[in-house]
Motif scaffolding. Sequence first.
Motif, PDB file in Angstrom:
ATOM      1  N   PRO A 166       0.824  -1.216   0.000  1.00 46.21           N
ATOM      2  CA  PRO A 166       0.000   0.000   0.000  1.00 46.21           C
ATOM      3  C   PRO A 166       0.855   1.262   0.000  1.00 46.21           C
ATOM      4  O   PRO A 166       1.792   1.398   0.796  1.00 46.21           O
ATOM      5  CB  PRO A 166      -0.798  -0.114   1.298  1.00 46.21           C
ATOM      6  N   GLY A 167       0.554   2.156  -0.918  1.00 48.45           N
ATOM      7  CA  GLY A 167       1.266   3.414  -0.991  1.00 48.45           C
ATOM      8  C   GLY A 167       2.639   3.344  -1.617  1.00 48.45           C
ATOM      9  O   GLY A 167       3.365   4.347  -1.634  1.00 48.45           O
ATOM     10  N   LYS A 168       3.013   2.183  -2.136  1.00 46.47           N
ATOM     11  CA  LYS A 168       4.341   2.019  -2.728  1.00 46.47           C
ATOM     12  C   LYS A 168       4.222   1.581  -4.181  1.00 46.47           C
ATOM     13  O   LYS A 168       3.184   1.084  -4.619  1.00 46.47           O
ATOM     14  CB  LYS A 168       5.157   1.001  -1.937  1.00 46.47           C
ATOM     15  N   GLN A 169       5.318   1.758  -4.915  1.00 52.05           N
ATOM     16  CA  GLN A 169       5.345   1.322  -6.305  1.00 52.05           C
ATOM     17  C   GLN A 169       5.534  -0.188  -6.381  1.00 52.05           C
ATOM     18  O   GLN A 169       6.097  -0.814  -5.473  1.00 52.05           O
ATOM     19  CB  GLN A 169       6.490   2.016  -7.048  1.00 52.05           C
ATOM     20  N   ARG A 170       5.066  -0.747  -7.484  1.00 50.00           N
ATOM     21  CA  ARG A 170       5.279  -2.164  -7.718  1.00 50.00           C
ATOM     22  C   ARG A 170       6.774  -2.402  -7.930  1.00 50.00           C
ATOM     23  O   ARG A 170       7.441  -1.649  -8.637  1.00 50.00           O
ATOM     24  CB  ARG A 170       4.483  -2.631  -8.932  1.00 50.00           C
ATOM     25  N   GLU A 171       7.294  -3.470  -7.310  1.00 48.65           N
ATOM     26  CA  GLU A 171       8.715  -3.748  -7.404  1.00 48.65           C
ATOM     27  C   GLU A 171       8.963  -5.196  -7.782  1.00 48.65           C
ATOM     28  O   GLU A 171       8.168  -6.083  -7.461  1.00 48.65           O
ATOM     29  CB  GLU A 171       9.419  -3.442  -6.072  1.00 48.65           C
ATOM     30  N   LEU A 172      10.089  -5.424  -8.429  1.00 48.08           N
ATOM     31  CA  LEU A 172      10.495  -6.776  -8.786  1.00 48.08           C
ATOM     32  C   LEU A 172      10.945  -7.518  -7.539  1.00 48.08           C
ATOM     33  O   LEU A 172      11.732  -6.995  -6.745  1.00 48.08           O
ATOM     34  CB  LEU A 172      11.628  -6.732  -9.804  1.00 48.08           C
TER      35      LEU A 172
ATOM     36  N   PRO B  38       7.242  -8.795   8.316  1.00 46.90           N
ATOM     37  CA  PRO B  38       6.076  -7.923   8.104  1.00 46.90           C
ATOM     38  C   PRO B  38       6.227  -7.026   6.873  1.00 46.90           C
ATOM     39  O   PRO B  38       5.229  -6.739   6.189  1.00 46.90           O
ATOM     40  CB  PRO B  38       6.023  -7.105   9.400  1.00 46.90           C
ATOM     41  N   GLU B  39       7.452  -6.629   6.557  1.00 50.08           N
ATOM     42  CA  GLU B  39       7.651  -5.767   5.391  1.00 50.08           C
ATOM     43  C   GLU B  39       7.494  -6.509   4.067  1.00 50.08           C
ATOM     44  O   GLU B  39       7.539  -5.885   3.004  1.00 50.08           O
ATOM     45  CB  GLU B  39       9.034  -5.091   5.452  1.00 50.08           C
ATOM     46  N   ASP B  40       7.301  -7.811   4.106  1.00 50.86           N
ATOM     47  CA  ASP B  40       6.988  -8.562   2.893  1.00 50.86           C
ATOM     48  C   ASP B  40       5.496  -8.492   2.556  1.00 50.86           C
ATOM     49  O   ASP B  40       5.077  -8.984   1.499  1.00 50.86           O
ATOM     50  CB  ASP B  40       7.387 -10.035   3.059  1.00 50.86           C
ATOM     51  N   THR B  41       4.704  -7.902   3.425  1.00 51.07           N
ATOM     52  CA  THR B  41       3.278  -7.776   3.190  1.00 51.07           C
ATOM     53  C   THR B  41       3.017  -6.949   1.935  1.00 51.07           C
ATOM     54  O   THR B  41       3.509  -5.829   1.806  1.00 51.07           O
ATOM     55  CB  THR B  41       2.585  -7.120   4.392  1.00 51.07           C
ATOM     56  N   ALA B  42       2.258  -7.520   1.007  1.00 46.38           N
ATOM     57  CA  ALA B  42       1.984  -6.867  -0.274  1.00 46.38           C
ATOM     58  C   ALA B  42       1.063  -7.758  -1.098  1.00 46.38           C
ATOM     59  O   ALA B  42       0.814  -8.907  -0.738  1.00 46.38           O
ATOM     60  CB  ALA B  42       3.284  -6.620  -1.039  1.00 46.38           C
ATOM     61  N   VAL B  43       0.605  -7.199  -2.214  1.00 46.33           N
ATOM     62  CA  VAL B  43      -0.034  -8.018  -3.240  1.00 46.33           C
ATOM     63  C   VAL B  43       1.067  -8.478  -4.183  1.00 46.33           C
ATOM     64  O   VAL B  43       1.854  -7.656  -4.676  1.00 46.33           O
ATOM     65  CB  VAL B  43      -1.114  -7.233  -4.002  1.00 46.33           C
TER      66      VAL B  43
END
Length: 126
Positions: free
Chosen positions: A41-47, A87-92
């Motif tokens: 959330p609130g961040k760019q998509r990253e590889l 926890p920082e791995d949380t993402a779609v």
Amino acid sequence: QVQLVESGGGLVQAGGSLTLSCAVSGCTFSINAAGWYRQAPGKQRELVAALTPSGRTTYADSVRGRFTISRDNAKNTVYLQMNRLKPEDTAVYYCNAQGTEGWVSGTYYYSPGAYWGQGTQVTVSS
């Protein structure tokens, strides 16, 4: 019509593991590159990780040593094994196919292809 369908996301405690799967269908050509991306959330998509056309395996610094990308050509499926989750791995997490790679001014790059999955949510609780 090429379709990528991710599965395997969910809620896990910090330190736990998950395996994401990406099933590819509808291809009339060989998938020569596949990758996993993520967007918090609130961040760019990253590889996160990719299997490149040249056979290289590339990882984001933040996941190297914890995540492993692999593929099963017989099943047309790409996997992302995620260990020691934080926890920082949380993402779609999104699957991508047919990315490209190259070098610019001595710096290697990998760019996503045109084919994306719908995404799967990974939530890591502390």
